[in-house]
Design a protein around this motif. Structure first.
Motif, PDB file in Angstrom:
ATOM      1  N   ARG C   9       0.556  -1.275   0.160  1.00  0.00           N
ATOM      2  CA  ARG C   9       0.344   0.007   0.058  1.00  0.00           C
ATOM      3  C   ARG C   9       1.073   1.781  -0.161  1.00  0.00           C
ATOM      4  O   ARG C   9       1.040   1.549   1.167  1.00  0.00           O
ATOM      5  CB  ARG C   9      -1.015  -0.051   1.606  1.00  0.00           C
ATOM      6  CG  ARG C   9      -2.086   1.155   1.007  1.00  0.00           C
ATOM      7  CD  ARG C   9      -3.318   1.050   1.961  1.00  0.00           C
ATOM      8  NE  ARG C   9      -2.965   1.369   3.136  1.00  0.00           N
ATOM      9  CZ  ARG C   9      -3.237  -0.243   4.342  1.00  0.00           C
ATOM     10  NH1 ARG C   9      -3.833  -0.838   4.135  1.00  0.00           N
ATOM     11  NH2 ARG C   9      -2.822   0.618   5.690  1.00  0.00           N
ATOM     12  N   PRO C  10       1.252   1.720  -1.202  1.00  0.00           N
ATOM     13  CA  PRO C  10       2.345   3.107  -1.493  1.00  0.00           C
ATOM     14  C   PRO C  10       1.498   4.335  -0.409  1.00  0.00           C
ATOM     15  O   PRO C  10       0.056   4.569  -0.981  1.00  0.00           O
ATOM     16  CB  PRO C  10       2.483   2.692  -2.676  1.00  0.00           C
ATOM     17  CG  PRO C  10       1.033   2.444  -3.470  1.00  0.00           C
ATOM     18  CD  PRO C  10       0.955   1.003  -2.231  1.00  0.00           C
ATOM     19  N   ALA C  11       2.200   5.201   0.107  1.00  0.00           N
ATOM     20  CA  ALA C  11       1.639   5.989   0.185  1.00  0.00           C
ATOM     21  C   ALA C  11       1.920   7.124  -0.353  1.00  0.00           C
ATOM     22  O   ALA C  11       0.460   8.962  -0.082  1.00  0.00           O
ATOM     23  CB  ALA C  11       2.376   6.873   1.451  1.00  0.00           C
ATOM     24  N   SER C  12       1.826   7.218  -1.643  1.00  0.00           N
ATOM     25  CA  SER C  12       2.205   8.509  -2.620  1.00  0.00           C
ATOM     26  C   SER C  12       1.850   7.665  -4.248  1.00  0.00           C
ATOM     27  O   SER C  12       2.614   6.930  -4.357  1.00  0.00           O
ATOM     28  CB  SER C  12       3.256   9.272  -2.521  1.00  0.00           C
ATOM     29  OG  SER C  12       4.579   8.467  -2.851  1.00  0.00           O
ATOM     30  N   LEU C  13       1.982   8.704  -4.726  1.00  0.00           N
ATOM     31  CA  LEU C  13       1.878   8.378  -6.256  1.00  0.00           C
ATOM     32  C   LEU C  13       2.583   7.604  -6.637  1.00  0.00           C
ATOM     33  O   LEU C  13       3.614   6.975  -8.108  1.00  0.00           O
ATOM     34  CB  LEU C  13       1.179   8.872  -7.346  1.00  0.00           C
ATOM     35  CG  LEU C  13       0.898   8.557  -8.911  1.00  0.00           C
ATOM     36  CD1 LEU C  13      -0.268   7.527  -8.644  1.00  0.00           C
ATOM     37  CD2 LEU C  13      -0.666  10.452  -9.882  1.00  0.00           C
TER      38      LEU C  13
END
Lengths: 165, 777, 290
Positions: C9-13
């Motif tokens: 689950r990445p926190a940013s694009l």
């Protein structure tokens, strides 16, 4: 964050209570609720998002729990029918379902009740078409939907009536 | 107490306290709170999960089943025909269906082996790894072709693909057609219909300490489930205990599949000593459970100039798929109902049940009757048109009335309310005026039409096949009432109706009555099918409760010092009719009766009297009684797309006493939706015997936005002498005429007769094109 | 049973792009799950990594930028259906979304997911195509803009390369004098389209100044009906011209026979749907028939 085959800790609110569970990343929210948390009112239906039996509310909106990965509910709020009312304190929607004869086999009923609650929380006085659109995603093979639609509108009248008083 | 005196008594009764009222369902609270438990919820510790290994081919010999790779995955168990300790036979009408085939497979999706493992994922993986080698055989899919062929046989030992033939020969049809002024002839086709209960089929089997097994399953007949499971395991019936939890819809399918799935789960439990859970996936439920038989019906009708029916000649061909299952009974029912609810002096009906290499067929709400009523009721409208009559007129001229004879020459002495029902329905809907107006207008892109169709349905089993009711009613020392019955609660509300019957007879509030049903621990009450749950099933409750009531009246008379005939019991009190203030409370009465030595439990067994049936000519006593239905449907047809929308349906029902109008409305509304799906959208598509759309994405059952408005039903309470309070069956009724009512309305709207259902937009569009109503784009 | 995979689950694009580039073709993106989970369950895909974009608020927005609307790819269909900006600026998209699936699906399914799944029957595509939308793709090499007409390359296939994510949809808004409409045909409410069509017209001086038509479920990808458009542009806005132009749809499409409908039926229905969409678009354009 990342998690592999072993397990992943998911924290979320379930029916108003904080829960923390370790689950497999490839478990769906449905698996998590039924298998780990034993919330059996969330039915295993088609598991492909077609029938709506596994409906739960996530942050107040209806979703198909068979299409959501368990880790995706981390930090969110999940409501099942257990969080709507119990036999001693029925929610107006549940009362209306009993009174209007909207229940037959009962398999789709939790999904219908949850959907109706989500609808009435947003729109306290839906017309017939709006009710039908809201429950489009929950199939029922017993009732022909007539009494379910009537029950939702009956519940709306009751709730609205209460506000006016 | 003779049965006729009971009916007299019921007729005399001016009011009921509980019967006839929209009493709340006794299971509603469990269901709205989500506490109701279904089969798949009973997963016990240490349980093995069972998965099916299914045939990918429509017809072939099993050469070898290799489970080595599957077993190498871990603690996996594996079962084939060779593991069955008892008889490998689950056929219903004919002994043609193995639980697991030993020699050959006959349809795509047929379970050939079972795999069990402690966790679901492992079981599923293992099932995928089982390798089955087949020698493929030529297959046959079309019933018309199958009945002519003897080189490709679905069951070699039978020497033909025709599983059953039926016939009715009444009067002289040749003469009947000679005397007719108009004759109409058409061929009608209907497709498969999948039951699609939202809860799929399933069973949990738990071995007991005495070598037997307890089965919790999604069923419609616990005692049949017990018999078949015991047969497969080679056990006495008494060693198999069957219990239904809540059942998520049945519609007939679980009457047939319940025993099969139970026997599979029980086999695993029996062989391993561990609980076993088998819940069909939605896909399994599509590929490997019975469906409604597809049909081809050739129908010829003759009538005189004044609209009187003179003769019918009907050929019914039902596609049974790989096994006969209930097919012979389905075919009999179709055959005997082929005339519709009309007086037909001359009738010749021939029925054929044909094997093909497709998924097998079976019980489904209506049981062969929707197929023939679609034809019969379409014919009637075509005949009316030729005669320049309207559809209402021709029906009123020919409808059955008390004193009429059916096409099997059965005399209907009483309880025939269809004429009155249709008359009232015609008035309520303004049918004639609308029908004329829509036919005259026929302009614009979207056309409106109205149609009517009738149906009747024999209650109970057909011909001389024995039928009975049975129940036990037990009064607890605290005054509580327990009803034990084999009737299943599958959503229809029979247990609530049972509670009402017991409460009415005993004179206690419904809340005091608890119903324990759907279990082999209760008396064998027969199946919950054939619209008999509340009607036939309720007779036993009525009889048992009457027995207790008599004893209680006796006991009360001793307490109140009066004659038992002067005792009245109602609303939880027994009192002297001449002095209501002189009373005893119910609890007190029951306790006193116990003390006086009265037996406070009773069984109510009732064997339905039936007449003779001549199988050779297909004449005689077909059913103890018939329920009747008429539906008027109003539709809109989009000419450019062929899409039909059903706007409104008006039902009229003659089913004897309406025990609970809310439950009855629920049955009618549900049946109309299911009948509409059958008529318009539910199409199972096959390619070489394989189902192309085994899912709800492309097998389209109606949603909330598709169903029509269903008006309040007209009830004609044509009481039935043996029914509880005069009730007849309801469950199947409203589905039966729905396809014909819709297609008659389409004809009224467009002038085009649709002879094949489901009438999907594509089919209707090309039918309109062929008829020249619309041109190509 | 879903295949075993690692969940990210990445926190940013930016992190998402980096992750996807590193993980390569073994990784799949999930947002609403309405496509990926179904495909995984059917055994059609078994990714070793699943990258969850459902929390990326930076691709979840609807922004009015004057003459165009920017819709983040992570915006749910439910948010689009309820957006006043969409209702005003791209009403034909709202119309299509309204008729798509059920509330339960729309609360999680995203516009980006609908497009990236690249179903020939994706109902969001025809409205965006008649609006000449541009898709903003973010990848390891930075940002690039792809006209929606070039985005789909086949059934289930798009121009997205490894590590690339559809980030936003840029839609020119309806202008005064324009009208648009969406039509679809299903066997039953909520079912997948047998065929669908969107039309956008601009009428001035009794003539079609502009006409754009797109169809779904009648070719390997959603397509523009260029022959229909050519038959309209510059011609008088009459019912006859509209009718005969609609017939050109048959030449624009390449339908197949499948479980939802035959090729022949789709051919006929394409004409009907195009005509109906055009007729309503003309009415909405406020232009009286010539």
């Amino acid at each position: 964050m990342r998690a592999g085959g072993g397990g992943i800790v998911v924290r979320f609110t379930l029916n108003g209570r904080e829960v923390e569970v370790t689950t497999r990343p490839n478990a769906t929210l449905l698996d998590l609720l039924r298998n780990e948390l034993k919330i059996l009112s969330v039915r295993r239906g088609c598991e492909t998002g077609e029938c709506g039996m596994c409906t739960v509310l996530v942050d107040g909106l209806p979703v198909r729990s068979c299409l959501m990965l368990a880790p995706q509910v981390d930090g969110r709020s999940v409501t099942t029918v257990e969080g709507v009312g119990d036999p001693e304190r029925l929610h107006p929607v549940q009362e209306a379902f009993v009174e209007a004869g909207a229940v037959q086999c009962g398999f789709c009923t939790p999904a219908m009740v949850l959907t109706a609650k989500a609808l009435l929380d947003r729109d306290p006085n839906p017309d017939e078409r709006t009710v039908k659109e809201a429950i489009l995603g929950v199939l029922c093979r017993c009732t022909g939907y007539a009494k379910i639609v009537r029950a939702v509108r009956l519940a709306a009248e009751r709730v609205a009536g209460g506000v006016r008083e | 107490m003779s049965s006729s005196s009971v009916l007299e008594e019921i007729r005399r009764a001016e009011e009921f306290l509980v019967v006839g009222k929209g009493v709340r369902r006794i299971d509603a609270l469990d269901k709205v709170t989500g506490r109701a438990r279904f089969t798949g919820d009973f997963v016990l510790k240490d349980a093995l999960h069972v998965r099916l290994v299914k045939s990918p081919i429509p017809h072939g010999r099993i050469i070898e089943i290799d489970a080595e790779r599957a077993l190498s995955l871990g603690p996996v168990r594996f079962f084939t025909a060779a593991d069955i300790p008892g008889e490998n036979q689950v056929g219903y009408a004919l002994p043609d269906q193995p639980l697991l085939p030993a020699d050959k497979v006959r349809y795509v999706g047929e379970p050939v082996a079972l795999v069990a493992a402690p966790d679901e994922d492992l079981a599923e993986k293992a099932a995928e790894l089982v390798e089955v080698r087949y020698e493929e055989l030529p297959a046959v899919f079309d019933p018309l072709e199958a009945m002519e062929r003897s080189d490709v046989l679905v069951h070699e030992d039978r020497g033909t693909n025709i599983a059953e033939m039926t016939r009715v020969r009444k009067g002289n049809v040749e003469r009947g057609f000679e005397e007719s002024d108009v004759v109409v002839e058409n061929t009608y086709r209907t497709g498969h219909q999948e039951h699609a209960p939202l809860e799929t089929e399933g069973a949990v089997a738990i071995p007991d300490t005495q070598g037997g097994v307890t089965v919790i399953a999604s069923i419609q007949y616990p005692h049949l489930c017990q018999r078949i499971t015991a047969r497969v395991l080679g056990l006495p019936h008494s060693m198999v205990r069957v219990v239904q939890p809540y059942v998520g819809g049945g519609f007939g399918g679980k009457d047939d599949m319940g025993p099969v799935v139970s026997a599979m789960a029980a086999l695993v439990a029996f062989k391993t000593g561990k609980p076993a859970v088998l819940v069909y996936s939605r896909r399994d439920s599509f590929t490997s459970t019975c469906k409604r038989d597809p049909s081809v019906v050739r129908y010829k009708t003759g009538a005189t100039r004044d609209g009187r029916l003179k003769a019918i000649e009907v050929q019914i061909i039902l596609d049974s798929g790989a096994y006969a299952n209930r097919g012979p009974y389905v075919l009999w029912r179709a055959t005997m109902h082929a005339g519709g609810p009309y007086e037909v002096p001359n009738a010749k009906v021939d029925g054929f049940l044909v094997y093909t290499n497709k998924v097998f067929e079976g019980s489904f709400r209506g049981f062969g009757n929707p197929q023939v009523q679609f034809a019969a009721e379409s014919q009637l409208d075509e005949l009316a048109e030729r005669l320049g009559m309207d559809p209402l007129e021709i029906r009123l001229k020919n409808l059955l009335r008390p004193g009429s004879r059916t096409i099997t020459d059965q005399l209907l002495e009483s309880s025939v309310g269809i004429y009155e029902a249709v008359k009232l329905l015609g008035e309520k809907t303004g049918f004639r005026a609308k029908w004329r107006e829509y036919r005259r207008e026929r302009a614009g892109r979207v056309r409106r039409g109205i149609g009517i169709a009738c149906g009747y349905h024999g209650i109970s089993t057909s011909r001389g096949v024995p039928d009975w009711s049975n129940a036990t009613v037990i009064l607890g020392r605290d005054g509580s009432v327990t009803v034990e019955t084999g009737i299943c609660e599958i959503g229809q509300g029979s247990w609530t109706a049972h509670a009402q019957i017991a409460a009415e007879v005993l004179g206690v509030p419904v809340e005091r009555v608890k119903v324990v049903g759907g279990t082999s621990d209760a008396p064998d009450t027969g199946a919950t099918h054939a619209s008999r749950g509340s009607s036939i099933g309720g007779i036993g409750v009525y009889v048992a409760a009457r027995r207790l009531r008599e004893r209680l009246a006796d006991a009360a008379a001793r307490l109140l010092e009066c004659d038992p005939s002067d005792v009245e019991i109602r609303e939880g009190r027994a009192f002297r009719r001449d002095n209501p203030d002189d009373y005893v409370e119910w609890e007190e009465l029951v306790q006193a009766a116990y003390g006086m030595g009265y037996e406070m439990s009773a069984t109510g067994y009732f064997f339905l009297p039936k007449g003779k049936f001549d199988m050779e000519r297909g004449l005689g006593y077909a059913y103890p009684a018939f329920s009747y239905i008429a539906n008027v449907a109003e539709v809109e047809v989009d000419l450019e797309t062929g899409k039909v929308r059903v706007v409104r349906v008006w039902p009229a029902l003659a089913a004897g006493r309406i025990l609970n109008p809310v439950l009855v409305e629920g049955q009618i509304e549900g049946a109309i939706a299911q009948g509409m799906g059958y008529a318009l959208t539910e199409e199972l598509k096959f390619e070489d015997g394989r189902i192309l759309n085994p899912n709800f994405t492309d097998y389209l059952i109606p949603t909330s936005l598709d169903v029509p408005e269903v008006e309040e039903p007209i009830y004609v309470e044509d009481l039935y002498e043996y029914g509880p309070f005069g009730a007849k069956g309801v469950g199947e009724m409203a589905l039966i005429p729905t396809p014909a009512a819709i297609m008659n309305a389409v004809k009224n709207a467009t002038g085009v007769r649709i002879t094949e259902i489901p009438a999907t937009p594509e089919k209707v569009y090309f039918a309109l094109r062929r008829a020249g109503v619309v041109a190509g784009e | 049973m879903l295949p075993e995979f690692e969940y990210h689950r990445p926190a940013s694009l930016e992190e998402a792009v980096r992750l996807l580039s590193e993980l390569g073709p073994d990784a799949k993106v999930i947002a609403g799950g309405t496509d990926l989970v179904v495909k995984m369950r059917a055994g059609l895909v078994s990714p070793r990594h699943v990258v969850d974009l459902s929390r990326l608020t930076e691709i979840r927005f609807i922004r009015d930028e004057g003459d165009r609307l920017k819709i983040g790819a992570g915006t749910t269909l439910w948010e689009i259906e309820n957006s006043r900006e969409v209702a005003r600026g791209v009403p034909v998209l709202r119309e299509a979304v309204e008729e798509m699936a059920s509330w339960h699906v729309k609360t999680t399914a995203t516009i980006g997911g609908n497009l990236c799944n690249a179903s020939p029957a994706a109902d969001a595509a025809p409205p965006l195509m008649v609006h000449d939308a541009t898709l903003v793709v973010v990848g390891p090499e930075g940002r690039r803009e792809v006209p929606i007409g070039e985005f789909f390359t086949g059934p289930g296939q798009t121009v997205l390369g490894v590590g690339e994510i559809l980030a936003e949809v840029v839609v020119p808004k309806m202008r005064r004098g324009q009208g648009a409409a969406f039509e679809k045909l299903t066997v039953r409410e909520g079912a997948l389209s047998i065929a669908s069509a969107a039309a956008l017209v601009e009428i001035s001086g009794g003539r079609f100044v502009d006409a754009r038509v797109a169809l779904g479920a009648v070719a390997p990808t959603p397509i523009r009906a260029l022959k229909v458009e050519r038959a309209l542009k510059g011609r008088p806005a009459t019912r006859e011209i509209l009718r005969s132009a609609s017939r050109e749809a048959k030449a624009d499409i390449k339908p197949i026979t499948d479980v939802r409908g035959s090729r022949e039926y789709r051919e006929e229905m394409s004409v009907v749907l195009v005509r109906r969409a055009l007729e309503r678009a003309v009415e909405r354009a406020g232009g009286a028939w010539a």
